[in-house]
Design a protein around this motif. Structure first.
Motif, mmCIF file in Angstrom:
data_model
loop_
_atom_site.group_PDB
_atom_site.id
_atom_site.type_symbol
_atom_site.label_atom_id
_atom_site.label_comp_id
_atom_site.label_asym_id
_atom_site.label_seq_id
_atom_site.Cartn_x
_atom_site.Cartn_y
_atom_site.Cartn_z
ATOM 1 N N PRO A 179 -24.633 -12.728 -52.859
ATOM 2 C CA PRO A 179 -23.484 -13.131 -52.036
ATOM 3 C C PRO A 179 -23.704 -12.856 -50.548
ATOM 4 O O PRO A 179 -23.291 -13.655 -49.706
ATOM 5 C CB PRO A 179 -22.330 -12.286 -52.597
ATOM 6 N N SER A 180 -24.352 -11.742 -50.221
ATOM 7 C CA SER A 180 -24.585 -11.406 -48.818
ATOM 8 C C SER A 180 -25.528 -12.404 -48.165
ATOM 9 O O SER A 180 -25.310 -12.837 -47.027
ATOM 10 C CB SER A 180 -25.163 -9.990 -48.706
ATOM 11 N N VAL A 181 -26.577 -12.796 -48.881
ATOM 12 C CA VAL A 181 -27.538 -13.754 -48.327
ATOM 13 C C VAL A 181 -26.882 -15.122 -48.178
ATOM 14 O O VAL A 181 -27.077 -15.810 -47.169
ATOM 15 C CB VAL A 181 -28.788 -13.834 -49.223
ATOM 16 N N ILE A 182 -26.093 -15.520 -49.170
ATOM 17 C CA ILE A 182 -25.414 -16.820 -49.081
ATOM 18 C C ILE A 182 -24.452 -16.839 -47.895
ATOM 19 O O ILE A 182 -24.380 -17.827 -47.150
ATOM 20 C CB ILE A 182 -24.661 -17.113 -50.396
ATOM 21 N N ARG A 183 -23.723 -15.731 -47.686
ATOM 22 C CA ARG A 183 -22.810 -15.666 -46.535
ATOM 23 C C ARG A 183 -23.585 -15.705 -45.222
ATOM 24 O O ARG A 183 -23.142 -16.353 -44.257
ATOM 25 C CB ARG A 183 -21.955 -14.404 -46.612
ATOM 26 N N ALA A 184 -24.723 -15.023 -45.178
ATOM 27 C CA ALA A 184 -25.533 -15.034 -43.952
ATOM 28 C C ALA A 184 -26.000 -16.451 -43.634
ATOM 29 O O ALA A 184 -25.963 -16.891 -42.472
ATOM 30 C CB ALA A 184 -26.738 -14.096 -44.104
ATOM 31 N N VAL A 185 -26.428 -17.186 -44.659
ATOM 32 C CA VAL A 185 -26.869 -18.570 -44.460
ATOM 33 C C VAL A 185 -25.698 -19.448 -44.020
ATOM 34 O O VAL A 185 -25.842 -20.310 -43.150
ATOM 35 C CB VAL A 185 -27.503 -19.113 -45.753
ATOM 36 N N ALA A 186 -24.515 -19.212 -44.604
ATOM 37 C CA ALA A 186 -23.339 -20.006 -44.249
ATOM 38 C C ALA A 186 -22.933 -19.775 -42.796
ATOM 39 O O ALA A 186 -22.677 -20.731 -42.046
ATOM 40 C CB ALA A 186 -22.181 -19.657 -45.181
ATOM 41 N N VAL A 187 -22.875 -18.514 -42.384
ATOM 42 C CA VAL A 187 -22.502 -18.205 -40.997
ATOM 43 C C VAL A 187 -23.550 -18.753 -40.030
ATOM 44 O O VAL A 187 -23.204 -19.312 -38.980
ATOM 45 C CB VAL A 187 -22.341 -16.680 -40.814
ATOM 46 N N GLN A 188 -24.819 -18.606 -40.390
ATOM 47 C CA GLN A 188 -25.874 -19.136 -39.521
ATOM 48 C C GLN A 188 -25.751 -20.652 -39.379
ATOM 49 O O GLN A 188 -25.913 -21.201 -38.284
ATOM 50 C CB GLN A 188 -27.249 -18.780 -40.079
ATOM 51 N N GLY A 189 -25.445 -21.336 -40.477
ATOM 52 C CA GLY A 189 -25.273 -22.784 -40.407
ATOM 53 C C GLY A 189 -24.131 -23.192 -39.497
ATOM 54 O O GLY A 189 -24.247 -24.161 -38.734
ATOM 55 N N MET A 190 -23.018 -22.453 -39.562
ATOM 56 C CA MET A 190 -21.886 -22.771 -38.690
ATOM 57 C C MET A 190 -22.194 -22.475 -37.226
ATOM 58 O O MET A 190 -21.809 -23.237 -36.331
ATOM 59 C CB MET A 190 -20.649 -21.994 -39.145
ATOM 60 N N VAL A 191 -22.909 -21.378 -36.987
ATOM 61 C CA VAL A 191 -23.281 -21.029 -35.618
ATOM 62 C C VAL A 191 -24.185 -22.107 -35.018
ATOM 63 O O VAL A 191 -23.974 -22.569 -33.891
ATOM 64 C CB VAL A 191 -23.984 -19.653 -35.578
ATOM 65 N N LEU A 192 -25.183 -22.522 -35.789
ATOM 66 C CA LEU A 192 -26.101 -23.541 -35.289
ATOM 67 C C LEU A 192 -25.420 -24.896 -35.156
ATOM 68 O O LEU A 192 -25.812 -25.720 -34.329
ATOM 69 C CB LEU A 192 -27.314 -23.654 -36.211
#
Length: 213
Positions: free
Chosen positions: A26-39
C-alpha cells in the motif's frame, strides 16, 4: 516558476526513495499515485501559456496515474490477500543505497550536460534519470508482480519527465503518446497478473520459473 517546478520534482525524487525503502505494497502504491499526480501538473508550470491541450493532458495524467491505476493495483493486492514484500531479489537497504547514490549521480551528471538555458536551472534531467533508475530497481529487485508494475510506472514517470524537455517544440505530443502507452501497458500487465494469481495462487514472479511447454 522554476522554484515551484524544482520543488515538485524534488518531491517526486523523494517518493522514489520512499518506494525503494518500503516493503509494504500500500505504501509503494500510494507513493506511485502521489508521484503521478505531482508530475501531472508539471506541464502547467512548464508551459508559458495555458493551452487547452495542456490542461487536458494534465488532467488525464492526474486521473489515470493518481486514481485509476492505483485503484486497480489496490484491488489486485486485496484479491491476492498480500500487503508486504517478504523476500525481494534485492534487499530494501541496498535498494535504498543504490537509489540514493543514483540520485546524487544524476544531479551531478546533469550539470555536465549541454542543456538549454531554460532547462539548466531545473531538476528535469536529474529527476528523470533518478526516476528511471528507481523504476529499474523496483522491476529488477522485487519479486511481487504488483511491485514490479509500480516499478514500470515509475520508469514511465521518468520518461514523462524527459518528455517535458520537448514541450515547447512538440506541445505535449510526447506526453500524450506516453500516457496512452502507459494505459495500454498497465491493462496488459493486469491481465498477466491475474493469470499468475489464478495459476499459482500467489503474485510471486519466481513461480514463473516452473512453467514448461
Amino acid at each position: 516558476m522554476n522554484s515551484t517546478l524544482n520543488l515538485l520534482i524534488g518531491l517526486a525524487m523523494g517518493l522514489n526513495l520512499l518506494a525503494l525503502a518500503s516493503g509494504r505494497l500500500p505504501s509503494v502504491i500510494r507513493a506511485v499515485a502521489v508521484q503521478g499526480m505531482v508530475l501531472g501538473v508539471l506541464p502547467l508550470l512548464s508551459e508559458g501559456h495555458a493551452h487547452w491541450l495542456v490542461w487536458l493532458v494534465a488532467a488525464g495524467t492526474v486521473v489515470v496515474k493518481g486514481f485509476v491505476i492505483p485503484n486497480l493495483l489496490t484491488r489486485a493486492m486485496r484479491a491476492a490477500n498480500i500487503d508486504r514484500e517478504i523476500e525481494p531479489f534485492l534487499g530494501f537497504v541496498p535498494s535504498l543505497l543504490l537509489g540514493a547514490a543514483g540520485t546524487i549521480a544524476a544531479v551531478a551528471g546533469a550539470r555536465a550536460l549541454p542543456l538549454l538555458p531554460q532547462h539548466a536551472d531545473t531538476l528535469l534531467v536529474p529527476g528523470a534519470l533518478a526516476t528511471v533508475l528507481t523504476g529499474l530497481l523496483l522491476l529488477i529487485g522485487r519479486s511481487k508482480a504488483i511491485l514490479q508494475v509500480c516499478g514500470y510506472l515509475m520508469l514511465e514517470n521518468g520518461v514523462y519527465l524527459f518528455g517535458l524537455l520537448l514541450i515547447e517544440s512538440t506541445p505535449l505530443l510526447v506526453e500524450s503518446g506516453i500516457l496512452l502507452d502507459l494505459t495500454v501497458g498497465v491493462f496488459v500487465i493486469g491481465i498477466i497478473v491475474d493469470r499468475i494469481q489464478r495459476e499459482f495462487d500467489t503474485l510471486d514472479t519466481r513461480k514463473l520459473t516452473v512453467l514448461r511447454e
